[in-house]
Design an enzyme around this catalytic site. Structure first.
Site, PDB file in Angstrom:
ATOM      1  N   ASP A   1      21.271 120.789  50.701  1.00 27.87           N
ATOM      2  CA  ASP A   1      21.322 121.076  52.143  1.00 27.87           C
ATOM      3  C   ASP A   1      22.750 121.049  52.698  1.00 27.87           C
ATOM      4  O   ASP A   1      22.944 121.178  53.908  1.00 27.87           O
ATOM      5  CB  ASP A   1      20.475 120.053  52.919  1.00 27.87           C
ATOM      6  CG  ASP A   1      18.994 120.434  52.969  1.00 27.87           C
ATOM      7  OD1 ASP A   1      18.679 121.633  52.837  1.00 27.87           O
ATOM      8  OD2 ASP A   1      18.164 119.522  53.146  1.00 27.87           O
TER       9      ASP A   1
ATOM     10  N   ARG B   1      20.268 113.395  52.211  1.00 30.09           N
ATOM     11  CA  ARG B   1      21.468 114.062  52.746  1.00 30.09           C
ATOM     12  C   ARG B   1      22.641 113.100  52.965  1.00 30.09           C
ATOM     13  O   ARG B   1      23.745 113.558  53.280  1.00 30.09           O
ATOM     14  CB  ARG B   1      21.122 114.811  54.046  1.00 30.09           C
ATOM     15  CG  ARG B   1      20.103 115.934  53.832  1.00 30.09           C
ATOM     16  CD  ARG B   1      20.085 116.919  54.993  1.00 30.09           C
ATOM     17  NE  ARG B   1      21.350 117.643  55.135  1.00 30.09           N
ATOM     18  CZ  ARG B   1      21.620 118.495  56.129  1.00 30.09           C
ATOM     19  NH1 ARG B   1      20.721 118.728  57.054  1.00 30.09           N
ATOM     20  NH2 ARG B   1      22.784 119.116  56.184  1.00 30.09           N
TER      21      ARG B   1
ATOM     22  N   ARG C   1      15.323 113.427  64.356  1.00 29.60           N
ATOM     23  CA  ARG C   1      16.441 113.026  63.494  1.00 29.60           C
ATOM     24  C   ARG C   1      17.346 112.007  64.195  1.00 29.60           C
ATOM     25  O   ARG C   1      17.363 110.851  63.826  1.00 29.60           O
ATOM     26  CB  ARG C   1      17.237 114.250  63.054  1.00 29.60           C
ATOM     27  CG  ARG C   1      16.412 115.238  62.212  1.00 29.60           C
ATOM     28  CD  ARG C   1      16.056 114.650  60.863  1.00 29.60           C
ATOM     29  NE  ARG C   1      15.298 115.549  60.022  1.00 29.60           N
ATOM     30  CZ  ARG C   1      15.822 116.487  59.251  1.00 29.60           C
ATOM     31  NH1 ARG C   1      17.120 116.681  59.231  1.00 29.60           N
ATOM     32  NH2 ARG C   1      15.052 117.247  58.506  1.00 29.60           N
TER      33      ARG C   1
ATOM     34  N   HIS D   1      15.723 119.771  65.192  1.00 38.16           N
ATOM     35  CA  HIS D   1      17.108 119.573  65.655  1.00 38.16           C
ATOM     36  C   HIS D   1      17.255 120.345  66.966  1.00 38.16           C
ATOM     37  O   HIS D   1      16.650 121.414  67.129  1.00 38.16           O
ATOM     38  CB  HIS D   1      18.123 120.171  64.667  1.00 38.16           C
ATOM     39  CG  HIS D   1      18.448 119.319  63.482  1.00 38.16           C
ATOM     40  ND1 HIS D   1      18.560 119.845  62.208  1.00 38.16           N
ATOM     41  CD2 HIS D   1      18.734 117.994  63.371  1.00 38.16           C
ATOM     42  CE1 HIS D   1      18.886 118.870  61.366  1.00 38.16           C
ATOM     43  NE2 HIS D   1      18.985 117.742  62.047  1.00 38.16           N
TER      44      HIS D   1
ATOM     45  N   CYS E   1      22.846 126.385  62.013  1.00 39.72           N
ATOM     46  CA  CYS E   1      22.823 125.268  61.056  1.00 39.72           C
ATOM     47  C   CYS E   1      23.945 125.405  60.030  1.00 39.72           C
ATOM     48  O   CYS E   1      24.474 124.400  59.555  1.00 39.72           O
ATOM     49  CB  CYS E   1      21.502 125.218  60.299  1.00 39.72           C
ATOM     50  SG  CYS E   1      20.051 125.068  61.328  1.00 39.72           S
TER      51      CYS E   1
HETATM   52  N1  ARG Z   1      16.928 121.215  55.295  1.00 32.90           N
HETATM   53  C1  ARG Z   1      17.835 120.768  56.305  1.00 32.90           C
HETATM   54  C2  ARG Z   1      17.336 119.482  56.932  1.00 32.90           C
HETATM   55  O1  ARG Z   1      16.148 119.372  57.106  1.00 32.90           O
HETATM   56  C3  ARG Z   1      18.019 121.838  57.337  1.00 32.90           C
HETATM   57  C4  ARG Z   1      19.042 121.485  58.361  1.00 32.90           C
HETATM   58  C5  ARG Z   1      19.186 122.531  59.425  1.00 32.90           C
HETATM   59  N2  ARG Z   1      20.273 122.279  60.234  1.00 32.90           N
HETATM   60  C6  ARG Z   1      20.312 122.387  61.575  1.00 32.90           C
HETATM   61  N3  ARG Z   1      21.445 122.240  62.176  1.00 32.90           N
HETATM   62  N4  ARG Z   1      19.217 122.600  62.265  1.00 32.90           N
HETATM   63  O2  ARG Z   1      18.082 118.586  57.252  1.00 32.90           O
END
Ligand code: ARG
Length: 272
Positions: free
Chosen positions: A68, A93, A139, A168, A264
């Protein structure tokens, strides 16, 4: 209305090790195959679009085992040259942080430092001239905006996300013109209280339809005139044109399998 583009500085990361090997959002299905070569080609087309618009693009080296890392927006928040690195919610991550911090510290941002509170960088922080809009609910931690306000010494408006597809802030909202405070967003992605705040602050905002939001049409990057977004967000493309913006539609369908799109992949370095 004549729209004026201003030169931008972006940090991006090639999807050299991109895959969907775990699932940390509603879009990710490890059983669904990903075509990495196609992802690389789609991402390269995005880089080329920024370069054609005369923006500056810096690249951070991708790290094996961090699929990612291509989603650079999550790595940090950069305002007036100050860098607050992310602190990821998911352990998968977490190792991205030192990799990005190393880039910042060796590329003109020696004071870059990691956050104490969980926050996913510009994935959840959208910057305008007057304030920082901060998403939370999936998140970034409920109190992350307090640290952000102190670190950058700017007003921060916390907004509650309620739909797991829009986990997000940058999946539910985009800043079109930060000087004028023009945004586009999908009201249904927010709690009723946050919807009321947004209606009050941005009465003239473009409101995205459910169909456009569902293809991550709001995961867009604007330079004040040109708005790079998924071509499939056809309603938004028309709404942007009506307002005098120049939509640039791209296909990032492979990256969408990980729940990511144009914004993203793009960390804006707000140097000034
Ligand atoms: N697979 C990543 C996650 O879930 C995607 C992140 C997407 N980034 C964003 N800025 N929306 O963290």
């Amino acid at each position: 209305m004549t729209r004026v583009a201003t030169g931008r500085h972006y940090l991006m990361c090639p999807p050299a090790y991109f895959e969907v090997s775990y699932s940390i959002n509603a879009w990710m299905d490890p059983d669904r195959p990903v075509d990495r070569d196609r992802a690389v080609a789609q991402w390269q087309r995005l880089v080329d679009a920024f370069l054609e618009l005369s923006h500056k693009v810096d690249l951070v080296d991708p790290v094996p085992g961090l699929p990612d890392m291509v989603f650079a927006a999550n790595a940090a928040t950069v305002v007036a040259g100050r860098v607050l690195a992310a602190r990821f919610r998911n352990q998968e991550r977490a190792p991205e942080v030192p990799a990005y911090l190393e880039w910042f510290r060796t590329h003109g941002y020696p004071a870059a430092r990691p956050a104490s509170m969980i926050n996913e960088g510009e994935g959840d922080h959208l910057v305008t001239r007057d304030r920082i809009l901060a998403g939370r609910g999936f998140r970034s931690a409920p109190g992350a905006h307090v640290e952000v306000a102190q670190f950058f010494d700017r007003p921060v408006v916390a907004l509650d996300l309620v739909d797991e597809r829009f986990y997000h802030l940058d999946t539910a909202m985009a800043v079109l013109d930060e000087q004028a405070g023009e945004i586009m967003y999908h009201p249904e992605a927010f709690s009723p209280a946050s919807r009321a705040v947004l209606a009050e602050l941005y009465p003239d905002a473009i409101r995205a339809s459910a169909a456009d939001a569902a293809v991550l049409g709001l995961n867009a990057v604007s330079d004040g005139r040109n708005v790079v977004l998924p071509a499939t967000a056809t309603g938004l493309v028309a709404q942007l044109r009506e307002r005098g913006f120049q939509p640039v539609g791209l296909d990032l369908s492979e990256l969408l399998k990980a729940g990511g799109g144009v914004k993203c992949c793009t960390l804006e370095l707000h140097d000034a």
